[in-house]
Design a protein around this motif. Structure first.
Motif, PDB file in Angstrom:
ATOM      1  N   HIS A   1       0.834  -1.214   0.000  1.00 41.95           N
ATOM      2  CA  HIS A   1       0.000   0.000   0.000  1.00 41.95           C
ATOM      3  C   HIS A   1       0.867   1.262   0.000  1.00 41.95           C
ATOM      4  CE1 HIS A   1      -2.981  -2.944   1.184  1.00 41.95           C
ATOM      5  NE2 HIS A   1      -3.927  -2.054   0.983  1.00 41.95           N
ATOM      6  N   ILE A   2       1.955   1.224   0.756  1.00 46.42           N
ATOM      7  CA  ILE A   2       2.840   2.397   0.791  1.00 46.42           C
ATOM      8  C   ILE A   2       3.457   2.605  -0.599  1.00 46.42           C
ATOM      9  CG2 ILE A   2       4.987   3.320   1.788  1.00 46.42           C
ATOM     10  CD1 ILE A   2       4.093   2.136   4.474  1.00 46.42           C
ATOM     11  N   LEU A   3       3.845   1.508  -1.250  1.00 48.81           N
ATOM     12  CA  LEU A   3       4.376   1.616  -2.617  1.00 48.81           C
ATOM     13  C   LEU A   3       3.309   2.142  -3.579  1.00 48.81           C
ATOM     14  CD1 LEU A   3       6.388  -1.731  -2.679  1.00 48.81           C
ATOM     15  CD2 LEU A   3       7.364   0.579  -2.700  1.00 48.81           C
ATOM     16  N   ALA A   4       2.064   1.734  -3.361  1.00 50.02           N
ATOM     17  CA  ALA A   4       0.973   2.207  -4.224  1.00 50.02           C
ATOM     18  C   ALA A   4       0.730   3.704  -4.012  1.00 50.02           C
ATOM     19  CB  ALA A   4      -0.301   1.406  -3.938  1.00 50.02           C
ATOM     20  N   LEU A   5       0.841   4.159  -2.777  1.00 46.10           N
ATOM     21  CA  LEU A   5       0.705   5.603  -2.509  1.00 46.10           C
ATOM     22  C   LEU A   5       1.804   6.370  -3.242  1.00 46.10           C
ATOM     23  CD1 LEU A   5      -0.125   5.541   1.322  1.00 46.10           C
ATOM     24  CD2 LEU A   5      -1.615   6.451  -0.490  1.00 46.10           C
ATOM     25  N   LYS A   6       3.019   5.833  -3.214  1.00 42.76           N
ATOM     26  CA  LYS A   6       4.145   6.496  -3.893  1.00 42.76           C
ATOM     27  C   LYS A   6       3.942   6.477  -5.410  1.00 42.76           C
ATOM     28  CE  LYS A   6       7.633   5.733  -0.343  1.00 42.76           C
ATOM     29  NZ  LYS A   6       8.622   4.811   0.207  1.00 42.76           N
ATOM     30  N   TYR A   7       3.417   5.363  -5.907  1.00 44.30           N
ATOM     31  CA  TYR A   7       3.147   5.213  -7.346  1.00 44.30           C
ATOM     32  C   TYR A   7       2.169   6.306  -7.809  1.00 44.30           C
ATOM     33  CZ  TYR A   7       0.830   2.949 -11.400  1.00 44.30           C
ATOM     34  OH  TYR A   7       0.263   2.667 -12.620  1.00 44.30           O
ATOM     35  N   LEU A   8       1.119   6.525  -7.020  1.00 45.29           N
ATOM     36  CA  LEU A   8       0.139   7.554  -7.390  1.00 45.29           C
ATOM     37  C   LEU A   8       0.723   8.957  -7.212  1.00 45.29           C
ATOM     38  CD1 LEU A   8      -3.196   6.090  -5.939  1.00 45.29           C
ATOM     39  CD2 LEU A   8      -2.508   6.227  -8.351  1.00 45.29           C
ATOM     40  N   ALA A   9       1.487   9.143  -6.132  1.00 43.36           N
ATOM     41  CA  ALA A   9       2.084  10.463  -5.883  1.00 43.36           C
ATOM     42  C   ALA A   9       3.038  10.846  -7.016  1.00 43.36           C
ATOM     43  CB  ALA A   9       2.823  10.468  -4.534  1.00 43.36           C
ATOM     44  N   ALA A  10       3.623   9.838  -7.679  1.00 43.39           N
ATOM     45  CA  ALA A  10       4.548  10.102  -8.796  1.00 43.39           C
ATOM     46  C   ALA A  10       3.804  10.450 -10.087  1.00 43.39           C
ATOM     47  CB  ALA A  10       5.452   8.892  -9.013  1.00 43.39           C
TER      48      ALA A  10
ATOM     49  N   SER B   1      -4.095   5.165 -13.036  1.00 43.45           N
ATOM     50  CA  SER B   1      -4.814   4.163 -12.244  1.00 43.45           C
ATOM     51  C   SER B   1      -4.392   2.764 -12.692  1.00 43.45           C
ATOM     52  CB  SER B   1      -6.316   4.334 -12.428  1.00 43.45           C
ATOM     53  OG  SER B   1      -6.705   5.592 -11.911  1.00 43.45           O
ATOM     54  N   ASN B   2      -4.445   1.821 -11.724  1.00 39.19           N
ATOM     55  CA  ASN B   2      -3.959   0.488 -12.041  1.00 39.19           C
ATOM     56  C   ASN B   2      -4.504  -0.510 -11.023  1.00 39.19           C
ATOM     57  OD1 ASN B   2      -2.428  -1.391 -13.462  1.00 39.19           O
ATOM     58  ND2 ASN B   2      -0.603  -0.076 -13.471  1.00 39.19           N
ATOM     59  N   ALA B   3      -4.359  -1.799 -11.338  1.00 38.42           N
ATOM     60  CA  ALA B   3      -4.793  -2.852 -10.402  1.00 38.42           C
ATOM     61  C   ALA B   3      -3.685  -3.894 -10.286  1.00 38.42           C
ATOM     62  CB  ALA B   3      -6.068  -3.512 -10.914  1.00 38.42           C
ATOM     63  N   PHE B   4      -3.488  -4.394  -9.072  1.00 36.65           N
ATOM     64  CA  PHE B   4      -2.426  -5.376  -8.820  1.00 36.65           C
ATOM     65  C   PHE B   4      -2.941  -6.488  -7.928  1.00 36.65           C
ATOM     66  CE2 PHE B   4      -0.486  -1.197  -9.288  1.00 36.65           C
ATOM     67  CZ  PHE B   4       0.514  -1.435 -10.236  1.00 36.65           C
ATOM     68  N   ASN B   5      -2.570  -7.722  -8.272  1.00 36.04           N
ATOM     69  CA  ASN B   5      -2.778  -8.835  -7.353  1.00 36.04           C
ATOM     70  C   ASN B   5      -1.723  -8.788  -6.259  1.00 36.04           C
ATOM     71  OD1 ASN B   5      -4.817  -9.909  -8.924  1.00 36.04           O
ATOM     72  ND2 ASN B   5      -3.470 -11.369  -9.976  1.00 36.04           N
ATOM     73  N   LEU B   6      -2.117  -9.130  -5.038  1.00 36.59           N
ATOM     74  CA  LEU B   6      -1.141  -9.276  -3.957  1.00 36.59           C
ATOM     75  C   LEU B   6      -1.287 -10.663  -3.347  1.00 36.59           C
ATOM     76  CD1 LEU B   6      -1.358  -5.836  -2.109  1.00 36.59           C
ATOM     77  CD2 LEU B   6       0.290  -6.542  -3.846  1.00 36.59           C
ATOM     78  N   GLY B   7      -0.339 -11.511  -3.672  1.00 32.74           N
ATOM     79  CA  GLY B   7      -0.309 -12.858  -3.112  1.00 32.74           C
ATOM     80  C   GLY B   7       1.123 -13.330  -3.141  1.00 32.74           C
ATOM     81  N   SER B   8       1.334 -14.577  -2.729  1.00 32.04           N
ATOM     82  CA  SER B   8       2.697 -15.099  -2.709  1.00 32.04           C
ATOM     83  C   SER B   8       2.992 -15.912  -3.962  1.00 32.04           C
ATOM     84  CB  SER B   8       2.884 -15.983  -1.485  1.00 32.04           C
ATOM     85  OG  SER B   8       2.075 -17.137  -1.645  1.00 32.04           O
TER      86      SER B   8
ATOM     87  N   ALA C   1      -1.032 -14.535  -9.676  1.00 30.06           N
ATOM     88  CA  ALA C   1       0.198 -14.133 -10.356  1.00 30.06           C
ATOM     89  C   ALA C   1       0.484 -12.742  -9.804  1.00 30.06           C
ATOM     90  CB  ALA C   1      -0.020 -14.080 -11.860  1.00 30.06           C
ATOM     91  N   SER C   2       1.582 -12.573  -9.064  1.00 29.36           N
ATOM     92  CA  SER C   2       1.806 -11.251  -8.449  1.00 29.36           C
ATOM     93  C   SER C   2       3.093 -10.602  -8.960  1.00 29.36           C
ATOM     94  CB  SER C   2       1.776 -11.355  -6.925  1.00 29.36           C
ATOM     95  OG  SER C   2       2.676 -12.328  -6.477  1.00 29.36           O
ATOM     96  N   ASP C   3       3.534 -11.042 -10.140  1.00 23.27           N
ATOM     97  CA  ASP C   3       4.754 -10.434 -10.694  1.00 23.27           C
ATOM     98  C   ASP C   3       4.545  -8.980 -11.116  1.00 23.27           C
ATOM     99  OD1 ASP C   3       3.240 -12.345 -12.259  1.00 23.27           O
ATOM    100  OD2 ASP C   3       4.378 -11.631 -13.988  1.00 23.27           O
ATOM    101  N   LYS C   4       3.286  -8.616 -11.425  1.00 18.45           N
ATOM    102  CA  LYS C   4       3.039  -7.226 -11.843  1.00 18.45           C
ATOM    103  C   LYS C   4       3.350  -6.260 -10.685  1.00 18.45           C
ATOM    104  CE  LYS C   4      -0.511  -4.130 -13.663  1.00 18.45           C
ATOM    105  NZ  LYS C   4      -1.959  -3.967 -13.913  1.00 18.45           N
ATOM    106  N   ALA C   5       2.891  -6.606  -9.473  1.00 19.62           N
ATOM    107  CA  ALA C   5       3.168  -5.740  -8.309  1.00 19.62           C
ATOM    108  C   ALA C   5       4.673  -5.652  -8.056  1.00 19.62           C
ATOM    109  CB  ALA C   5       2.456  -6.260  -7.070  1.00 19.62           C
ATOM    110  N   ARG C   6       5.357  -6.779  -8.259  1.00 20.65           N
ATOM    111  CA  ARG C   6       6.812  -6.772  -8.046  1.00 20.65           C
ATOM    112  C   ARG C   6       7.492  -5.879  -9.076  1.00 20.65           C
ATOM    113  NH1 ARG C   6       7.803 -12.048  -4.895  1.00 20.65           N
ATOM    114  NH2 ARG C   6       5.675 -12.707  -4.651  1.00 20.65           N
ATOM    115  N   LYS C   7       7.041  -6.008 -10.333  1.00 18.55           N
ATOM    116  CA  LYS C   7       7.693  -5.269 -11.420  1.00 18.55           C
ATOM    117  C   LYS C   7       7.354  -3.777 -11.375  1.00 18.55           C
ATOM    118  CE  LYS C   7       7.709  -8.375 -14.865  1.00 18.55           C
ATOM    119  NZ  LYS C   7       6.851  -8.949 -15.901  1.00 18.55           N
ATOM    120  N   VAL C   8       6.057  -3.464 -11.312  1.00 19.66           N
ATOM    121  CA  VAL C   8       5.628  -2.065 -11.459  1.00 19.66           C
ATOM    122  C   VAL C   8       5.771  -1.283 -10.150  1.00 19.66           C
ATOM    123  CG1 VAL C   8       3.701  -0.558 -12.115  1.00 19.66           C
ATOM    124  CG2 VAL C   8       4.042  -2.724 -13.314  1.00 19.66           C
ATOM    125  N   LEU C   9       5.394  -1.903  -9.034  1.00 23.21           N
ATOM    126  CA  LEU C   9       5.470  -1.191  -7.747  1.00 23.21           C
ATOM    127  C   LEU C   9       6.823  -1.407  -7.050  1.00 23.21           C
ATOM    128  CD1 LEU C   9       1.953  -1.982  -6.180  1.00 23.21           C
ATOM    129  CD2 LEU C   9       2.657   0.110  -7.360  1.00 23.21           C
TER     130      LEU C   9
END
Ligand code: NAD
Ligand code: UDP
Length: 331
Positions: free
Chosen positions: A233-242, A246-253, A292-300
């Motif tokens: 969530h903190i990374l998402a706040l920074k992503y928006l502040a930059a 808008s975007n959507a991300f899965n968060l899992g292991s 699949a949570s590689d998008k959150a790893r890559k983008v955020l």
């Protein structure tokens, strides 16, 4: 400027508030305490007790506080209850989002990070699930959350309110020092229920169904630690502040564990026998949900610290042992 955390007295919200405070953010919390606990909120945060659907109340908070972005956890989230009481879910979840976005628009607040869910995917066509896969919920809870994503999309188009929808898979664990943790009343989630059996507070675990289309017949889920989630969530706040879109991300292991495997892991962590028996299926449960949570790893740039389900259970067990009655003894 402050971050407004709606639902900051709840399980995930309280860990988020704690993490924001630790990262030197100024934090304002709004919660009506319908399922949350005042004692769970870090003392450094400013607390307003009230309902997200109450426009007068919410406008007052936005008038009083210099809010730069919103993190929105406030919702009902129990799948079987949503099957029995769908209107309760559309009212609180979907209805709350409309009041919130209207208030943000009126106060020119243009950023929101939102708790979405794997339940928006329904029964997935393939595993692991990608963000672009069809969202066809099979229960009212998932439907209410999908509607909230869609409402945010159209509010972006019309008003330029940018959002990040974080689709959580199964959240578990607690702050490792055991000071805050999961305390839902009544509890419905697998990990805390297993640990209540380990504590001797319940006689046995009921495993809801062993005839699913999975390797051992029990449902497969993807568990993510609550602190890793807060970091996302903190990374998402920074992503928006930059200034990103808008975007959507899965968060899992990205690893699935069956209900029977979770039980075995908890027996190992606690050293307790944890009696269990198979019970009928629970309505609304898809066979498997793995992200699949590689998008959150890559983008955020998200890097979860907990990749071992035993370690996740260990932190939940630390909380359970330190607070055998949850927040009850702290009100
Ligand atoms: P929770 O019930 O512990 O927290 C929700 C908080 O929101 C509570 O403090 C509650 O009092 C507050 N709240 C609810 N309705 C409100 C309203 N109308 N006005 C003000 N406050 C209100 O739940 P949680 O497990 O922390 O989940 C938080 C969010 O994450 C939810 O939106 C849920 O849908 C989502 N989510 C959770 C999981 C999970 O595994 N726990 C998985 C996917 C998504
Ligand atoms: N579950 C179970 N017994 C319980 C609680 C949950 O067998 O007492 C199962 C549930 O059917 C699902 C998995 O555990 O297959 C995870 O359920 P939970 O409610 O924790 O999360 P959900 O996947 O519904 O978000």
């Amino acid at each position: 400027m402050s971050i407004l955390v709606l639902g900051g007295a709840g399980y995930i919200g309280s860990h988020m508030v704690d993490r924001l405070v630790a990262n030197d953010y100024s934090v304002v919390v709004v919660d009506n305490l319908v399922t949350g606990h005042r004692a769970a909120v870090n003392a450094a945060a400013k607390f307003y007790e009230g309902d997200v659907r109450d426009a007068t109340f919410l406008n007052h908070v936005f008038d009083e506080e210099p809010i730069e972005a919103v993190v929105h956890f406030a919702a009902f989230s129990v799948v079987p209850e949503s099957m029995a009481k769908p209107l309760k879910y559309f009212d609180n979840n979907t209805g709350g989002m409309i009041t919130l976005l209207e208030t943000m628009r009126a106060h020119d607040v243009k950023r929101i990070v939102f708790s979405s869910t794997a339940a928006t995917y329904g029964t997935p066509e393939r595993i692991p699930i990608k963000e672009t896969d069809p969202q066809e919920p099979i229960n009212p809870y998932g439907a209410s959350k999908l509607m909230m994503e869609q409402i945010m999309h159209w509010s972006d188009v019309a008003y330029g309110i940018k959002f990040v929808a974080l689709r959580y898979f199964n959240v578990a664990g607690a702050k490792p020092d055991g000071s805050i943790g999961e305390d839902h009343g009544p509890e419905t989630h697998l990990v805390p229920i297993i640990l209540q059996v380990a504590q001797g507070k319940r006689d046995e675990l009921k495993i809801f169904g062993d005839d699913y289309n999975t390797p051992d017949g029990t449902n497969v889920r993807d568990y993510v630690h609550v602190l890793d989630l807060a970091d996302a969530h903190i990374l998402a706040l920074k992503y928006l502040a930059a200034g990103n879109d808008s975007n959507a991300f899965n968060l899992g292991s990205s690893t699935g564990f069956s209900n029977k495997q979770m039980l075995a892991a908890a027996r190992e962590v606690t050293g307790q026998p944890i009696p269990a028996q198979v019970a009928p299926r629970r309505p609304g449960d898809p066979d498997s949900l793995v992200a699949a949570s590689d998008k959150a790893r890559k983008v955020l740039g998200w890097k979860p610290n907990y990749d071992d389900v035993n370690e996740i259970i260990k932190t939940a067990w630390a909380w359970t042992q330190k607070h055998p009655n949850g927040y009850d003894d702290r009100h």
